[in-house]
Scaffold this active site. Sequence first.
Site, mmCIF file in Angstrom:
data_model
loop_
_atom_site.group_PDB
_atom_site.id
_atom_site.type_symbol
_atom_site.label_atom_id
_atom_site.label_comp_id
_atom_site.label_asym_id
_atom_site.label_seq_id
_atom_site.Cartn_x
_atom_site.Cartn_y
_atom_site.Cartn_z
ATOM 1 C CB CYS A 325 39.081 3.389 45.043
ATOM 2 S SG CYS A 325 40.683 4.021 44.473
ATOM 3 C CG HIS A 423 39.813 -0.927 42.830
ATOM 4 N ND1 HIS A 423 38.581 -0.403 42.536
ATOM 5 C CD2 HIS A 423 40.692 0.117 42.810
ATOM 6 C CE1 HIS A 423 38.699 0.895 42.334
ATOM 7 N NE2 HIS A 423 39.967 1.242 42.506
#
Length: 478
Positions: A325, A423
């Site tokens: 991310c 994630h």
Amino acid sequence: MSVMVLGTASHVGKSTMVAGLCRILRRRGISNAPFKSQNMSLNSWVTEDGGEIGIAQAMQAHAAGIPPCVEMNPILLKPKGDQTSQIVLLGRPHHDVHACDYYKVTDNLLTIALEAAGKLMSRYGALVVEGAGGAAEVNLFDRDIANIGLARALKFPIILVADIERGGVFAQVYGTISLLPDDIRPLVKAVIVNKFRGDPALFSDGMRILEEITGVPAIGLVPVTDVDIPSEDSLSLQDKKTKSAPVEIAVIHLPRISNFTDYEVLERYASVRYVKPGTPLSGFDAIILPGTKNTIEDLEEVIASGTGEEIKKARTQGVPIIGICGGYQMLCEEILDSGIESKEGTFHGLGLIPCRTTFSGYEKTTVQVTRTSSGHGPFLEKIASVSGYEIHMGTTCRGDIREAFSGEGVVSEDGLLIGTYMHGLFTSPHVAAAFVTFLCDRKGLTWTPPAQDKDPFDTLADHIEAHVRIEEILPFFN
């Protein structure tokens, strides 16, 4: 009927206690759902319909045996720095707000929270409600929507949780109950003393004294336990202990680190160290750049501290590096921000991947995903597919570099540098085990992942039932 779990302070174990109660009720055939009106956390989860909630409420929903939904955490505050947080309202980003302005809109937010609680009750029956921080923040009584304001509206029986490990448990419990408003104090029906160490018999007088000075039954003395469930906030990083393991992984502890629960399954198998920028990175078997709530400002910290050069040096030495991310965005050559993520401008990334990230609009990607591994390189070839979720502002344009997963991410030609928005990559035990196996292979070590034969929520429920008089709580749900 339902119950509300309040705490004497932050990090006393409210989230874990709620999860345990959700599983205990489920095992007794009592339909229930977790609820927290307002949560401040950078650890979040994406629901099936793409909403964003605190990871603690998702974990509690799993304990209750139901799918997480946005009503379980209608208001999520995600700190960005400079006393500013993003308000996520019913799973969607609403706007950024300065701390001094937030309490000007809490009346409306309480209405939204109560509507969400009502929907959950109509769907599941009972609620196990979690408060936020300490219950006796007297300066907030007139505008609080997570503890006193919510308790006043719901009028549920209250269980107060205290943390004996930090000391001063008598002052914690007596002080909290004494400071509660007159109309809330009678709702406190039980006290649980959490995080005890030693022989419980040595504190039997302490439990009796607590009951005498408060007039409230002290129904449980719960010992410290190491249950494998996700942590809620960054305070828990202070409690993590490095263990002896065949490989050592560095996770850069960014100032605004988010979703560090991504690496807690790795902690079962490897020595995972959360190292602050400026810490030497030599000797680690792998380096992970994690997510962050503010990519630009944390990137500047990484560069200023020398960690950026350390990461580049590790890359030349063939150390596996994974950016997730915000960490993925930092690996790019360039980041363009129109004032959405941080200040407006064009910023140089670490330049390890030929990609550009752009923040051009106040839009957030929140989606659950299942993707096929490209199979390229010594790690990705060990996994076929992965599941996780994306939570990010901005988009990344991939240059001349291979795709890591179907439709997303990048992987270098040697397979040792990976960037992804996903994630939860390592929360799948088979992926975490494959990564550690890959690292052990590089060292010529043979390693087999240990078996986990029991649901951790059942382990937690068993532990609580062994040390809390549950029969005094069950009538709250009649």
